[in-house]
Every structure is written in C-alpha cells, then in structure tokens.
Design an enzyme around this catalytic site. Structure first.
Site, mmCIF file in Angstrom:
data_model
loop_
_atom_site.group_PDB
_atom_site.id
_atom_site.type_symbol
_atom_site.label_atom_id
_atom_site.label_comp_id
_atom_site.label_asym_id
_atom_site.label_seq_id
_atom_site.Cartn_x
_atom_site.Cartn_y
_atom_site.Cartn_z
ATOM 1 N N GLY A 6 3.734 -42.301 -13.742
ATOM 2 C CA GLY A 6 2.443 -42.525 -13.090
ATOM 3 C C GLY A 6 2.571 -41.930 -11.703
ATOM 4 O O GLY A 6 2.923 -42.606 -10.745
ATOM 5 N N THR A 7 2.326 -40.626 -11.624
ATOM 6 C CA THR A 7 2.670 -39.941 -10.367
ATOM 7 C C THR A 7 1.727 -40.275 -9.223
ATOM 8 O O THR A 7 2.076 -40.053 -8.072
ATOM 9 C CB THR A 7 2.723 -38.416 -10.580
ATOM 10 N N ASN A 8 0.547 -40.803 -9.519
ATOM 11 C CA ASN A 8 -0.307 -41.232 -8.399
ATOM 12 C C ASN A 8 0.383 -42.355 -7.639
ATOM 13 O O ASN A 8 0.569 -42.275 -6.418
ATOM 14 C CB ASN A 8 -1.651 -41.756 -8.894
ATOM 15 N N ASP A 9 0.739 -43.409 -8.359
ATOM 16 C CA ASP A 9 1.369 -44.538 -7.689
ATOM 17 C C ASP A 9 2.761 -44.177 -7.189
ATOM 18 O O ASP A 9 3.188 -44.632 -6.133
ATOM 19 C CB ASP A 9 1.446 -45.746 -8.630
ATOM 20 N N GLY B 29 -7.773 -7.552 5.218
ATOM 21 C CA GLY B 29 -8.615 -7.723 6.401
ATOM 22 C C GLY B 29 -7.952 -8.424 7.563
ATOM 23 O O GLY B 29 -8.576 -8.653 8.586
ATOM 24 N N ARG C 166 -4.986 -0.545 -7.347
ATOM 25 C CA ARG C 166 -4.294 -1.840 -7.388
ATOM 26 C C ARG C 166 -4.789 -2.583 -8.607
ATOM 27 O O ARG C 166 -5.804 -2.213 -9.210
ATOM 28 C CB ARG C 166 -4.552 -2.635 -6.117
ATOM 29 N N ARG D 199 -2.073 -48.450 -22.404
ATOM 30 C CA ARG D 199 -1.464 -49.172 -21.286
ATOM 31 C C ARG D 199 -2.087 -50.559 -21.158
ATOM 32 O O ARG D 199 -3.314 -50.685 -21.152
ATOM 33 C CB ARG D 199 -1.676 -48.410 -19.982
ATOM 34 N N LYS E 281 0.828 -1.192 0.000
ATOM 35 C CA LYS E 281 0.000 0.000 0.000
ATOM 36 C C LYS E 281 0.869 1.251 0.000
ATOM 37 O O LYS E 281 0.649 2.178 -0.787
ATOM 38 C CB LYS E 281 -0.930 -0.008 1.227
ATOM 39 N N MET F 151 -5.120 -7.429 9.169
ATOM 40 C CA MET F 151 -4.465 -6.555 10.147
ATOM 41 C C MET F 151 -5.347 -5.336 10.391
ATOM 42 O O MET F 151 -6.424 -5.196 9.823
ATOM 43 C CB MET F 151 -3.073 -6.177 9.661
ATOM 44 N N ARG G 56 -2.994 3.018 8.585
ATOM 45 C CA ARG G 56 -3.360 1.730 7.982
ATOM 46 C C ARG G 56 -2.139 0.830 7.874
ATOM 47 O O ARG G 56 -1.041 1.299 7.580
ATOM 48 C CB ARG G 56 -3.887 1.925 6.553
ATOM 49 N N TYR H 142 5.917 -34.002 -22.469
ATOM 50 C CA TYR H 142 4.487 -33.668 -22.446
ATOM 51 C C TYR H 142 3.898 -33.946 -21.071
ATOM 52 O O TYR H 142 4.496 -34.662 -20.260
ATOM 53 C CB TYR H 142 3.725 -34.473 -23.511
ATOM 54 N N HIS I 83 -12.594 -24.789 7.235
ATOM 55 C CA HIS I 83 -12.287 -26.183 6.907
ATOM 56 C C HIS I 83 -12.990 -26.616 5.622
ATOM 57 O O HIS I 83 -12.377 -27.195 4.724
ATOM 58 C CB HIS I 83 -12.691 -27.087 8.083
ATOM 59 N N GLU J 179 6.439 -45.662 -12.006
ATOM 60 C CA GLU J 179 5.496 -45.415 -10.913
ATOM 61 C C GLU J 179 5.918 -46.117 -9.633
ATOM 62 O O GLU J 179 5.163 -46.172 -8.668
ATOM 63 C CB GLU J 179 4.073 -45.824 -11.313
ATOM 64 N N CYS K 116 1.351 -39.073 -16.781
ATOM 65 C CA CYS K 116 -0.056 -39.379 -17.035
ATOM 66 C C CYS K 116 -0.844 -39.525 -15.741
ATOM 67 O O CYS K 116 -1.968 -39.988 -15.750
ATOM 68 C CB CYS K 116 -0.204 -40.626 -17.896
ATOM 69 N N ARG L 182 -6.495 -46.487 -20.595
ATOM 70 C CA ARG L 182 -6.553 -47.620 -19.657
ATOM 71 C C ARG L 182 -7.440 -48.697 -20.221
ATOM 72 O O ARG L 182 -8.661 -48.653 -20.063
ATOM 73 C CB ARG L 182 -7.096 -47.146 -18.305
ATOM 74 N N SER M 165 6.543 -42.874 -19.000
ATOM 75 C CA SER M 165 5.430 -42.033 -18.595
ATOM 76 C C SER M 165 5.310 -42.133 -17.076
ATOM 77 O O SER M 165 5.141 -43.226 -16.536
ATOM 78 C CB SER M 165 4.139 -42.509 -19.268
#
Lengths: 966, 966
Positions: B850-853, B100, B334, B662, B22, B102, B91, B936, B457, B829, B916, B565, B848
């Site tokens: 497999g970032t979940n696993d 909001g 701003r 796959r 500010k 402070m 301020r 990719y 939450h 993975e 993937c 899949r 490739s």
C-alpha cells in the site's frame, strides 16, 4: 535407561534446566553439606513427557522407589511405616521462579494408622490437624474438589464448637473434621481417600506436573515471557516439624538487614511452631536477633550456616529453616531481594568485604532501585503527623512505586476532566480497573483499587505509565453510587483529598506533602554511580529546556544537554501573545512577499504604459508588506531577544559541556487557540448579536460568562457593542486557525518543513543562539552550542537549512567579532532519514534519534491516540511485548536505528550519535543504544542516575555474560 | 594539439557527447551523403573550457579558419567576400535537446559591402531585411541589448510608412531601419556594429557558449534534471536561402502522416520564402503532397531523402529543408514526435515493414501516448456544434491533457468551496497561478491561465495532479474585480459554464459533453498492448470496488483485482444509517461485554451470599448486552447480507481470476457525521431551546433552515418540541463522535487494529466473502478470493487475525458444504511491516504494497495536508525531485520495498507480491516494481493499458539497454 530421578546428593546448582531452580538449590546445599531434609527431584523432562502423553516414562517409579529408600535411611523413618512414619512433601519448581503459580502437596504419607504414630511422636492435636490438612490439600490439588467445600465443613465444626479460629479446635473435633473431610472426598470423587501412601505420592507428583499447564501458570508465563516449554520438576522431600517441643521452631532469616543493609542476621523465628502458624498470625514471632539470648545454640548454628551460604553464593541470602528437636534444617535459600536502600548498602559492603567485584556489585543494583531512591516520597514528618491525626486508612499492594496526592474521582471520565481540563491532581479510585478506564488513568496522578494483585490491570497499566498505584486494597469499600469509599467508619468522598504511596502501599485521607529526594545526600548511591561511570561506554546527557533543568541535570551527572526544545519558551504567558501575532502574520507575509516578487518581475518586463498600471498595485503590496513585516518580523525580533536571554542562561549553566539546541519543531497551530473553542464562540456570538439581552440572561455556564466578560471588555462595558466588535475578531482568528489545521498534524507542516517555509523563524533562533554564545564567550565562558534541525527526511532539506543557517551564524559572529565553535546536526525521527543516513551524514556532524516520532512513523502509531485506543489492549493481549513508547521496539525501530548508525558512520566515521526521545531513560532501550554504538543517551534530568547505571549494565552484561542480572 | 573543431564530414551520430545532438545529426547526414549545407562544429568541451575561464583554447581559431575555408570551397562562396559572400549561422546544440532555451545567431557575414552582393544574388528587399535581422539579433544575443528597443525603432518606421506588417516595408525603408539599428547599437554598446565578419563569427560563438549558463537554460536543466556539466556545441553552417526565386523554397516534412500515421510525406512547403515567412503567416504554405504536382522534381528529391533518412534511423523523421535554386538542402532531421494515434499506427506499420522489431516499436510508444488515447475527450459532435454556435473562444497552450468542463471560478477559495463542499465541477481561471492557489487547483476539474508556458506553475502542478490545463491563453482578458474574462466581445462570468481541452488547448464557453474513449475500438492500440503482454514480466491487476469497475478492468486487460475496498460499499446511501448504528453500538458493546465477563468471574468465585448481590447486576448487564447486541450484531448481519451480494457480483465478474478483498480499513469515524458540524448544531440547539421563536426568525442561513427542518420532523411539526427532542439525540451523537476522534487518524485505530478490537466486523466480512464464494462455486463459477488484512505492523497481528478468520471461513464452508480455495495475505503499508517482512511472511501467502500509506509513514507526510502545505513548494524548489505520491520515492520507500521483497521471499519463496497504491499506474513506479521482482501491479481500471505498456518497457529497457527510450 534415562535417569529420571536425582537424589539431592546427585545434583548441583548448575542443573536448573533439568531439576528446576528449587531442586538445583536443594541439591547444591546438600552437596555443600548443609543439613537439608533428604529428598529427590523428578526432572522437568518427565514433566514434559507426562503432560504430552499423560503417562510417566517406564521405569520411573522404580527410580523413585530406590530414591525413596535412600531418603528413608537418611531420615531414619519409613514411608507408610505405622510405627515410625516418614512424611514427605511434593513441590513444584521450574527453572525460572513462578511463586505461587503451581501446586504443592504437603504431609504425604499420613493415613489412619500413621496418624497415630505421628501423634505419639508429637501430640494428638498436631497429628490430626496435619491429617485434615493433607485430606483437603490432596482433595483440592489432586482431585480438583472446590476448596470452599472443605472450608464450609470446617466452618460448620467451628460454629458447633463456638471456635473462633482453626486453632481453637481440639483433637477430638479435628478427628471429626477428618472424618467429614473423608466423607466429602468420597462424595466428590466417588472413591475413598487413599490410605496407600505410594498412591498418595504418585498422584501428587502427577498433579504437580499438571499444574504446569494450569490457567494461572500459563497466564503468568505469557505475561512474564517465560517459555511454555520449560516444564517443572517435582521435588519430594522429607517433612520436618518445628512444633515438636520447645527445642523446635521455624523461621526465615536474611543474611543482611533488609531495611538498612547492615551485615547482621535479620528475620523472624517462632518457637514450637510450623510455618502455617506464622501465617495464621496468632503468635507474634521473635526477631532473629533475640535468638542469641534465648536459643544461643540455634543462633550460633544459624549464623554459621548463613555465613557459609552467603560466602558460597556471594550474595545476601533469604533462608527458610526449621528446627526439629534442636536440629537445624535448611529448607530453602535464595538470593535476598532487599529494597533499594538496603540493596545499595549491601552491594557496597560486599565490595569492601571483597566478596564481590565492583562490577558484580553494579549488576546487583537494578535500575528500579535507583528509581525508587529518586522517586517523590511523602515528607516523613508530614506522614507521621497524618498518622497521629488518624488519617492513615489502610495498606494495599505496592503496585507501582511513588507517592501521589490529589482529589478523589471514582469515574474515569471525571478523572480525565479534572486532570486534563482543570489541570488539578486527581487520584482515581476504582473497585478494579479495565481497559475502559485507561483514559482516566492517563490523567490521574495515582490510582487506588480495592481488588487485584501485582498483575492486575491497574498494576500493569500504571507501572507501564509510571503512575503510582496501590492495588488490591481490600480494606476499602467502594460505593460508586454514593461516590465515596469507607474504611471502617472513615469515609472519603469524591472531591476530597487522598494520598497514596505506591512504594509502600499506604493510603491516607487528606493531603500529604510530597518531596523530591535529595540526590546529593545519597552518598552510597553516588559511590555506586561513580563505579558505573568507570564502566559505561555510553555518555549520559539530559533533555532540558530551562537553565534550572540544566542545573539539575548537571547535578545528577549529565554530561551535556541532548535536547533543548526552544519552542517550549514560546508558551510562557508573557510571550504567547507575541508568538500568536507572529504566527498569524507569517503565512500572509509569505504570500504577499511572493506576490510582490512576481509583480516586480512583470514590472521589469513591462512596457512603460503597462508599468504605470502596475505601479499602483506595487505600491499597495509594498504597504501591505510593510504592515505584515512589522507584525511578523517585528514579533520575531521581540521573541528573538527573549530567546537570546534563555540561551545565555542554559549555555552558562552548561559551561564546558555540549548543549544541543533544537530549532522550532511543533506545528504552529499548537500555539493558537483551539479551533473547536473558537467555533463555538463564533456560533454563539453570531446568535447573540441579534439579541444581546437574551444572551446575557442565558449566560450561566462558566464558558458563556467568560465570553461575555471578554465582550464587555472589548465593548467598554457595553455588551451589545462588545459583541459587535468581538465577533469579527473571533471570526478572523477562526479563519486563521482553520487555515493552519491539519488532518494529521504529526505528519504535517512542522520541524524543518516549517523552517524551510518560514525561514525567518529559524534565522531568528540561530541569531539568538549565536548572540548568546558570542556574548558568553567574550565573558570567558566555554560554550559548546550544537544546532539541531528536526524532522529531516531528505538530505536536501538539511543542505538548504544548513546553508541558510550557517550564513546567519557567520554574520552574527562577524558582527560580534567572536568566533564560536559549534556543530550542526539533525534529528533522525522519520524512517526515510534512517534509510538515507549516508546522504544525510554528508551535511550533519551529529545525529540524534527522536525515538518518539520514529516509533510513531515506523509503527504507524499516533502517540496521542494509540494507548487508550488499542495499544494497551495489544500489550494486555500479548500482541505487543512492551509499550514501544517506553521501550524501543527492537525489531522494527531498533533495526532502523542500527542501519542508520552504520550508514551514517560509513560516510562520517566520527559522527556523534545519540538519542533524545523518552526512551533515553529506559534501561532496555539504553542497552540497545549501547549495542548499536551510540555515543550518548539523553533523558529527563531525574532519569540521569538511572541511565548512568543502565549504561554500565549494558557494558558489563557483555563483558561478564555469566553474571547476567536476572 | 587537441581537436576542437570538427567538419560535419568528420563526425557521426555516435558523437553526441562531443558534438551535441544537432552537430552529431548534421555530421551523420553529411557522412551518409545527404545534401547538408557545409559547416563545422566547435565541441562541447570548448564550451565548458570557455565558460570556466572566459577564454578560448589556444589554437582553436586556427582550426576554425581551416574549417571555414573548407566550407567556403564546398559552398563556392567566401566569408566576407564583397562579390560572392558566404553567410553562416551559429547555433547551439547540446547532447540533450533543450528547444528554445539557448541562443542562435543567423546571417553572420553581412556588412555594408556584402549586403550589396546579396542584393545582387537575390533581391534588395531580402538583402536589407536580412541585414537588419542580423544587426538586431546580434545586438540582442551578443551584446544583450534589450530587444524591445529594436522593436520600438522598427515600429516607428512602420508608423511612418503606415505599414501594417514588417513585410510592408520596402527596401528603402529597410535601409533606413538598418541605419537606425546601427545607431542604436552604437549608442547602447559604445562602439560600431562590427563590419569585420570574423569578429561577428567569434563573438557569436562566444555568445552561444555563454547562453548555456543563461537563466532560462539553467532553469530548464534543473527542471528536467539535465546535468549542468554537459555544455553545448556551437554549429557553424553555411546559410542557404529559399527565397531566391520560384525554384527556391523552404519547408518541414514528416516521413509519415502526423495525424493518421500513414506512410506518406506530410508537412508544409512555402515556395520562394525563408523560414521566417512561414512564421510571419502572411502566405499560406502548401501541403507537401501538393509538391508532387507543382514541383515534381523537388517532391521526388524529398521523397528519396525522406525514405533514406527513415531507413537509416529506422524511425519516422521530422525534416527541415530549404530549396535554393532547385537544390534541396537538408537543414535538420530528428525523430518525429507524432501524437498518440499516429505514433501507434507508425509503430505498427514499421514492424510490418520489418524496419523495427516489435520490441523496438513498443519502446517508441510512451505511456503518455496510451494515456492520451484513453483520456476523456469532448464529444466531437458536441464540439462541432459548439463551434457552429460560436462558443469557441480561444486556443492556448495544451499544458496538461484531457478535456474538462465546469463552472468558472476566479478565486481559489471559491474553487475549493464549489469543488469540495458543493461537489460541483469547477474550472479555475487565473491570470497565472502561484503556490497560494494550489488548494483551489486541487479541487478543480480544470485550469485555464492567461499567462505562462509549458513550465509555468499551472502547467507543472496540473500535469503533476493529472488535471487538464490550458495555459498561456493570451487571448483572454481576466478581470478579477468584475469576476469575468473577455475574449474580444465575448464575456464569461463567474459561475457560468466553461469547457477546456488540455490536449488541444481549445477553450469553449458553455458546457460540452465529455466522453470516455472506447478502448474496444482501439484495435491498433490493442495489437500493440498484445505485444507488450508478450514481453512483460509483471502482471497487471486493477483496483475495483464494484462489479462494474471489475468488468471495465477486465475489458482493459486486468489479470486480477488487486484491491477491492469493501468499506466503500458502506458509504452507499441506503447502507450508511445501518453502518452508523453499528459503529455507535460497537464500543459500548465491547465495554459491556467485558464488564459482564469480569462480573461472571466474580460470580463464580463468590460465596452464595455475595452471589445474590451480584445476580441483579448480572441480569442488568445481560439486558443491556442484549439491546447492544441487537444494535451492533443485528446491524452487522444486515450489512453482511448486502456485502455478500456485492461479493457475488465482483467474484462472478472476475471468474477464473484472483480477487483480493481487503477487510475494513478506515477509521470508523469516517462513517459518522463531522464533529464540527455536530458541535455547531448542538450549540445552536441549546440556545434555541430557550427561545425557539427567535431561532425560527433568525434561521435564514441554509444550514440553520436544514437544522430547523430536522427539528420540525422530529417534533411532528412542533418546532419547540422538536428542538427539545433533537438536542439530546445530537448531544449523544456528538459525544460518540468525540470519543472516536483522533489527533492523527492516519496513525490511529484503523486497519487490522480495528479488526482486532472489533472482531465481529471482520468476521462478518469474511462470512460474507465465503458465503458468496461458496454459492458461486456451487453454480460452477471459478472463484479465487484472496483475503487481505490492512495495516499490519506486527507479525502477531496477522497471526491473531488469520486464526480467527480462517476459523470463520472454515465454518462457513462446512455449513455450505463447499470447499473454496483461497489465499490469506496482508498489505505492507507501514515501515515496520517491511522491516519484519520475514516474520510476517510466515503468516501470509501474499503481500500487497500500500504505497500511499507507506509513503506517508516512511516520509512522514500526511496525504491530506502535505501537498498544499509544503510538498508542492518542495518540488518547485527542487528539494524533492518528484511528488512521492505520484512516483514512488526510490531512495526511501523503494529501498524499504526492496528489503521487504527479499526478506519475505527468503521465508516463503513463492510469496505473491504486488502493489495496490496509486503508484501502480505510474510508469516510473512500475519500473521499480519490475526491478525489485514484484508479481503484479494493481492500478485503477483506466490505467491498466498504460501499466501493461510500462511493464513491457521495464522488461525491454533491461533487455535492450541500447534502445533506451528517451
């Protein structure tokens, strides 16, 4: 022109690559002036060239001819000479020994004319017997004729002559056999058996080279990880004959006693005989020691040779020899492979004799030797009694060491049921095993098979799992349908007791007591391990949950406790109900406490009108919280008091040494009843409620009667009332267990995650540890507790836990007025922890690799499922070199560990790092731990001596690379 | 002496660190000559020093005094002057905006004498109202008096005067309020309200600094990862008043239309009013556009200012201004934060206007903007109709965007049951949510809460999970006991339909149709994404299992299919029975085949006598194998034909682009009925067998009636016979399912392990792929299949699979007479795969992630369990910065990925590498993928546009580090 052929005189022991092990050995002995039958070696390079192109290198046969004439002049006979013929053998011999996997052709040089000369030199029967052996061996090996066809021919002759054994055939009959064999050969091959002895030699050499790529040899190499590119050499050597009269003979001698290890010639000798006669077993050989009286000159010659050989190789030797007309010929010598007890004695003696250094002696003792000396064994008295009682059944192959006893099961499903569900010891008996039997093997104490050798499925799998096994016990006749096996007229039925000794191959009917070996009486082993202790860089600690385990570990030489799994104590019968009460209350306590917190904030912020509304709810929550607190915190207090006593015990036992205490690790549902059991019970009770009488009538199965008994107890012997009361209890329990179930508990709410979600549990444990430590320290006991947080993956987890727990520790110490020195550290058992070891090391004074879990997560294998589902198949098919749950996967898990050590020590150079997974007792894994610079390995108490030796090997192997143990 | 105080004239926009956002903005505007009310800034350094020591730096107040007199001379008024008083505000303003969080104190400089002067300058009512505001604000902020006490006092006066609103109070009443406020102040603080205006200023500055460490501010920074070390500046500025007559006023102006994005002044203006009056909402403000007619001079001034500001900052501005007696004062400017559609239009326009480059424009558009434009929305017509029908209920906070519709549940357990077990859309309605509700949130389509703000939450969790949420909808009164909520006289009960729009905060009773947005009509977005395509290095592919998904992905700009899949197709109703037949036969087939192989070897080696014995068994096995082969291979053939048609569809759809297919990945038991269901059914059938009639009578539960129906069907409507026949079937099925169960299926028999154990399944898939590809290629379609092997951890697995599958591919292509170009690769993975990427790359043309696993195994988190069990708690407690299943864990998983890329490319420099997992559509994860050099990212079709933008950002952020997007 390249040199393809080496006379034995031209080589030496260092030329194993080129001449193979056997060729190099024969050359070395020749070079040293031992009486080795003359001969020459065609190199492994020729083998590879031949197997690639199907042709021998140009000029090679010229070199062979030149070498052969040298052999002729040394042997005083000529190859193919009808008057004084030289016979030769052609044997394979690779750089690394592959016993029995490749081919040999003996007695080359016989034909219709030289056989007569041989008859003159020895006797007619021997000459024609030798000739018929050549024709069949040559036919089988060189021309790939089915050996059973020769056997059938021989059998026909034996029937005709009413001969029981081969040796019952006289010279005339043997001549007829040779004639028939040659007919068979012509019929199968389409040409005559070659009388040209040079052709015999050429084709035998080719066959030996081809046998390098035989199926048996290839499988063996794949299994033993021997490169397929080595090739074999072909050794051509003059035949000598031990059956040329009473001054001839053949034998095997060890330079040291193979049972006791004492320094004395040991072995067997058969006068006037060939090696085959020993195998045929018609005559009992004499003990070598008896030679001293009967053939003093031969004994003196042999003793001289033995001593020279041993001094030269500085290792006990296993010598094959033949005496031909008073002359001692040495056919082969190699390092003896004595059993464990003898090996230890020999190693110690040789150090005393200054033949080898302590370090060399240590490298001669294998971890397996130590394991053998410490495996459970049959009580010798009980075994002798069993023999006297006629309970000895048979002897098979000692496929996986150790003694085992249990009831017989023929079906792997049954073995699993008895072993797992009934928790009774079971011995699985199979014709042979396959991967479909593995679930049964896993739950058996021992395995007995009727078929299969040292590399059979049963042998490989049981060795891998550390389960005793007697394999290939051909004497037993297994009848699956009758669920029994027979040995002669003795019958052993399903459910009867059986005892097997995988170290000796013995099989007994009935039960024989097994005893743990007495380490303290193994003085020689202790001396040796004392030397190991001087060499090793790694400390050896032990995993122990109870004071008695700690005491045992200390006796075995453990220098600390690397893993005390506190929750094991939760499982004890008198504690489990309290633990279950605690676990069932914990999540509810957490939930209500949080609700109360939220409500209190609302109350704070509320207007007075609204406050009145809230007061009622607040009071209600307070009363629930009080009840839950009694159940949760009250149970925790009771458990805490018990844990404190446990810790007093173990810390006292390990006075002066570090004790790493791991806080609670497993998912809480492991302490609760099984979900499936409850589900079935609730389903039944719901139906039973409608018609209790019908349920009572139908309850014949054991589990139904147990459920009924439980209902009766609850209902004060009124079944209907009992069912009514029991059902809601079981339903509530089912609901609670359902809530705590996880799809993949291995990756779930456990380890420090549990500690963070339920801080009261870990605080209780820390309180118990420090109360115990303070009390002991006041008594003057030197306590060294180390607190370990499991399953950390985020540095922040450790920081949060450490802060909470150190506060608790501080408060106990202040209350007790004692200050106890301790360490705070973590397990590394998740890949991420290894990857961010630098961050984690900021909050940890020590790391301990939990390699079981680290292997599970790094490789993505569930320990509970992988082995029977695919892992053992992977090993069998060579996709995996080892079972990674036994030997650390160096490339993957090992790489992560190395990374972790480097990163951790970068931040905290004096970081104490060890391993407490099951790998801590595995020699190959110990070698890795040494290599990456761990401070200690921690293993089960029984494995401590093995680990002490393996740790010394790890040091020595790097100090003395030349002495690499085989 | 260090400079602690900067006049606005002395600073500029680059001094955010020292002056806060500010302060720097006010300085910049002052420097540029805009009419900013004069003032000065006390630096962030002073804040840190004050908060550390509790004292102000020596000499600072002297600098303040000097600055204040500059302000006085510029403003033409004096601070505390009873004739012509200057009022100021103090301020807060940190480097990073914390709206909001402070404190601010306004109207400093009023006391009993200056208030009279202010009344003269304006009017009495305004002066006293301003004074009472100062006393209460000062009391609350500086002296921490509970604000409700001031409110209660005010309420009393309103009651007394029968005033409905604050503004109904006249000057006399306000004077009484001020008197009471000062009494309250004295009573609470123990001293008089300070009439010393310098003291007012000093204490206000101190309070503003202290508010940096207030709980709200600290929580906000922790949540938003803003460093706690920055400190806030304190800006002291002359107050100007918009309520000094008709030539005064106050307003907010955007330089571009915030709805359409058109280049025109947009906003609101309230003549003769202060900012508070706008908030109070008693008068309707006029649109800025109306100023043009009503106040042409102000409009002209404002237009000029707006244009200059926008040209200077080269970004649409959000301007706060006040007109005091005809003079336009700019209070703040701003960057405007327009909603998605306007943001896109503005960015495009500014490029056309040459105000910004394409690259800058791209960085202005956030991934969230694209998401908003592509989220499901209510059908506008349906929504309008709902409004007309009076179904609009209320408006809450738009906490997590997207429209959702479903039946109302108040209980999280019920939401879970309806959402998961009944698979019906459900909206969870709660007063507020807590971690105990997460299992219900997970299975809801949307969440509505009565309490809680943007960081509550519910808001945090739903945004994290991508579930629409309206939070803090205070208008609804939730009654859990009655299972209903009310808005006025409207009641919505449990089980009734509800529609919420998390993008707008609207809540409707009843069902409103949601529609997918039409990407093709979003021309401006398309233009922008076209520019993104020019910038980005990463390609964007999509995950699609069906031709219709592939078509959609292509429409959204996908450049390939990164994950098809294949097994998803197994689940379709008409296929599942065949798949189950196949799965039940497979292990038995494998077992019998192996037995037959072993027996055949025995037969080969046997004597003819024994052969006769064996022939019978061999024939028996052959017949079993034939039966199993029909069930297993026969089913596979039928599935294969269906799969081929699927592949034809997807390959045709993606002609000219790569399609990664796959091979089968999930554990086989996922295709079988649930074990628990079968267990209960078998238990019931066993009991029912004894008394079918009783079972029929008792079968009232839905599941019992279904079981009964099944039995009737099997028994030809004879229940007893049906139960008899059904039981053994169910028992067999139970046994089969039991055999395939695993303790940790995530780490079990799946992926390539399945392919290796059951090679017939993967061979079938490869056959289907190549039959499809060959057929299409013959038709002239450009097909680019890539075969992907899942869950590889060992290079050897890939080698074995590749050899088998390439042979199959070759054989199909030979049969079809067509040669199809294809690639062979693997998923990464499992941590081990990343660690040995160099070895694996020898057998793979592409990787490739497999970032979940990979996240599951690297972090040891089970996706199925972790979130409700502990992960969301971890995030809430700050142990984890993000949900690693949404944004890749850079330190752990990201590190492994980087390592993998480097090692893989070292061996195969042109290795194609992509991702993937679900992370492929997450902007922060895409940034990581760019950084480590992937080719990719592949994400769900709807995410493709987002990924295109995020990929461009990743490039631009590194090219233009100064233009870092906020």
């Amino acid at each position: 022109m390249p040199k393809h052929v080496y006379l034995f005189e031209e080589g030496n022991a260092s030329m194993r690559d080129l001449l193979g092990g056997k060729g190099a050995g024969l050359a070395e002995m020749t070079r040293l002036g031992f009486a080795v039958p003359p001969g020459f070696t065609i190199t492994t390079k020729v083998c590879n060239a031949y197997n690639k192109s199907g042709r021998f290198p140009p000029g090679m046969w010229k070199q062979v001819d030149a070498a052969l004439s040298q052999v002729e002049s040394k042997g005083g006979r000529r190859f193919g000479d009808p008057a004084n013929p030289l016979l030769v053998s052609v044997r394979s011999g690779a750089k690394i020994s592959m016993p029995g996997m490749m081919d040999t052709v003996l007695n080359i040089g016989l034909n219709d004319s030289t056989v007569e000369a041989l008859a003159q030199m020895s006797n007619e029967r021997f000459a024609w017997d030798t000739y018929r052996r050549l024709v069949s061996m040559y036919g089988r090996i060189v021309k790939e004729i089915d050996g059973r066809k020769f056997e059938a021919t021989l059998d026909r002759h034996k029937e005709k002559s009413a001969a029981r054994k081969d040796t019952d055939l006289g010279p005339g009959e043997l001549k007829a056999v040779v004639a028939d064999f040659k007919d068979l050969y012509r019929h199968e091959v389409g040409e005559e058996f070659p009388s040209d002895v040079k052709q015999q030699l050429r084709e035998s050499v080719a066959a030996v080279f081809r046998s390098w790529n035989g199926k048996r040899a290839v499988d063996y190499r794949t299994f033993n990880k021997i490169p397929h590119t080595l090739g074999t050499a072909a050794n051509t050597q003059m035949m000598v004959f031990g059956n040329m009269g009473p001054d001839s003979g053949t034998g095997v001698a060890f330079t040291r006693n193979q049972v006791t290890g004492a320094k004395e010639l040991y072995g067997e000798y058969l006068p006037n005989a060939q090696g085959e006669d020993v195998v045929a077993g018609i005559r009992t050989p004499m003990k070598i020691a008896e030679l001293r009286g009967s053939y003093p000159e031969i004994y003196a010659d042999l003793s001289r040779v033995a001593e020279r050989l041993e001094n030269h190789f500085r290792e006990a030797q296993d010598i094959e020899f033949t005496v031909e007309r008073g002359k001692l010929w040495i056919l082969q010598t190699r390092a003896a492979k004595p059993p464990a007890r003898a090996a230890v004695r020999i190693a110690l003696d040789m150090v005393r004799e200054r033949l080898v250094t302590k370090q060399e002696a240590l490298l001669r003792i294998k971890p397996d030797h130590v394991i053998q000396l410490l495996l459970p064994q049959f009580d010798e008295a009980a075994k002798a009694e069993a023999r006297r009682a006629g309970l000895f059944l048979a002897k098979g192959l000692n496929a996986s060491p150790g003694a085992a006893m249990g009831v017989v099961a023929f079906d792997p499903d049954e073995a699993e049921r008895i072993g797992r569900d009934e928790a009774k010891p079971v011995i699985l008996v199979r014709l042979e095993t396959s991967p479909d039997d593995v679930h049964g093997i896993l739950h058996s104490k021992g395995v007995l098979t009727a078929r299969g050798g040292a590399t059979s499925h049963a042998a490989v799998v049981t060795r891998g799992l550390g389960i005793p096994c007697v394999a290939g016990c051909e004497a037993i006749q297994v009848d699956y349908d009758a669920a029994e096996f027979r040995v002669g007229d003795k019958v052993v039925r399903r459910g009867e007791h059986l005892a097997i000794d995988g170290s000796t191959g013995e099989v007994f009917a009935g039960a024989i007591r097994t005893i743990a070996p007495d380490f303290e009486r193994e003085a020689e082993l202790q001396t040796l391990l004392g030397w190991a202790d001087e060499e090793r860089a790694l400390q050896v600690w032990a995993n122990a949950d109870y004071p008695r385990d700690a005491a045992r570990a200390r006796k075995f030489g453990a220098q600390g406790i690397g893993l005390d799994r506190t929750e094991h104590m939760f499982m004890e019968t008198d504690r489990l109900p309290i633990v279950q009460e605690m676990i069932l209350a914990a999540p509810e306590y957490r939930k209500v406490k949080r609700q109360r917190g939220a409500l209190a904030s609302q109350f704070e912020a509320a207007t007075s009108d609204r406050r009145r509304d809230l007061e009622g709810r607040l009071a209600e929550l307070d009363s629930r919280l009080e009840d839950l607190s009694r159940r949760y915190l009250g149970s925790l207090d009771r458990i805490g008091q018990m844990q404190r006593d446990d810790f007093v015990g173990i810390l006292r036992e390990m006075a002066g040494l570090p004790v790493i205490i791991r806080l609670i690790d497993p998912p809480l549902h492991e302490f609760l009843p099984r979900y499936e059991t409850l589900l079935v019970q609730v389903t039944k009770l719901r139906i039973a409620r409608g018609d209790p009488e019908a349920f009572v009538r139908a309850a014949t199965a054991e589990e139904d009667r147990a459920l009924l008994a439980e209902a009766r107890k609850v209902g004060g012997s009124d079944v209907a009332r009992g069912i009514q009361a029991l059902l809601p209890r079981k339903e509530r329990l089912l609901e609670a267990v359902k809530l705590s179930r996880e799809a993949n508990p291995m990756l779930g709410l456990r380890g420090c995650r549990l500690g963070i979600m339920f801080p009261e549990i870990t605080r209780m444990q820390v309180r118990a540890i420090f109360e115990a430590a303070c009390r002991l320290q006041r008594e003057g006991v030197d306590v060294r507790p180390e607190i370990m947080i499991p399953l950390v993956g985020l540095a922040e987890e450790l920081r949060v836990e450490r802060e909470a727990l150190e506060a608790e520790a501080k408060s106990v110490m202040e209350r007790e007025g004692v200050s106890v020195a301790y360490k705070f550290g973590t397990m590394i058992e998740i890949p991420r922890a290894a990857l961010v070891a630098d961050e984690i090391a900021r909050h940890a004074e020590f790391f301990s690799f939990g390699t079981n879990d680290l292997t599970q997560t790094t490789m993505g294998y569930s320990r509970d499922d992988a082995e029977p589902k695919f892992l053992l198949d992977y090993i069998e098919e060579g996709i995996l070199p080892n079972n990674p749950f036994q030997t650390i996967d160096r490339k993957g898990v090992g790489q992560l560990m190395r990374m972790c050590v480097q990163r951790g020590r970068k931040v905290r150079p004096n970081l104490e790092i060890g391993i407490c997974g099951e790998h801590g007792g595995d020699p190959a894994s110990i070698d890795l731990c040494h290599e990456i610079g761990l401070n200690y390995v921690s293993c089960s108490p029984f494995r401590v001596p093995v680990a002490r030796l393996a740790a010394a090997h790890a040091t020595l192997r790097r100090k003395m690379p030349a002495s690499e143990d085989g």
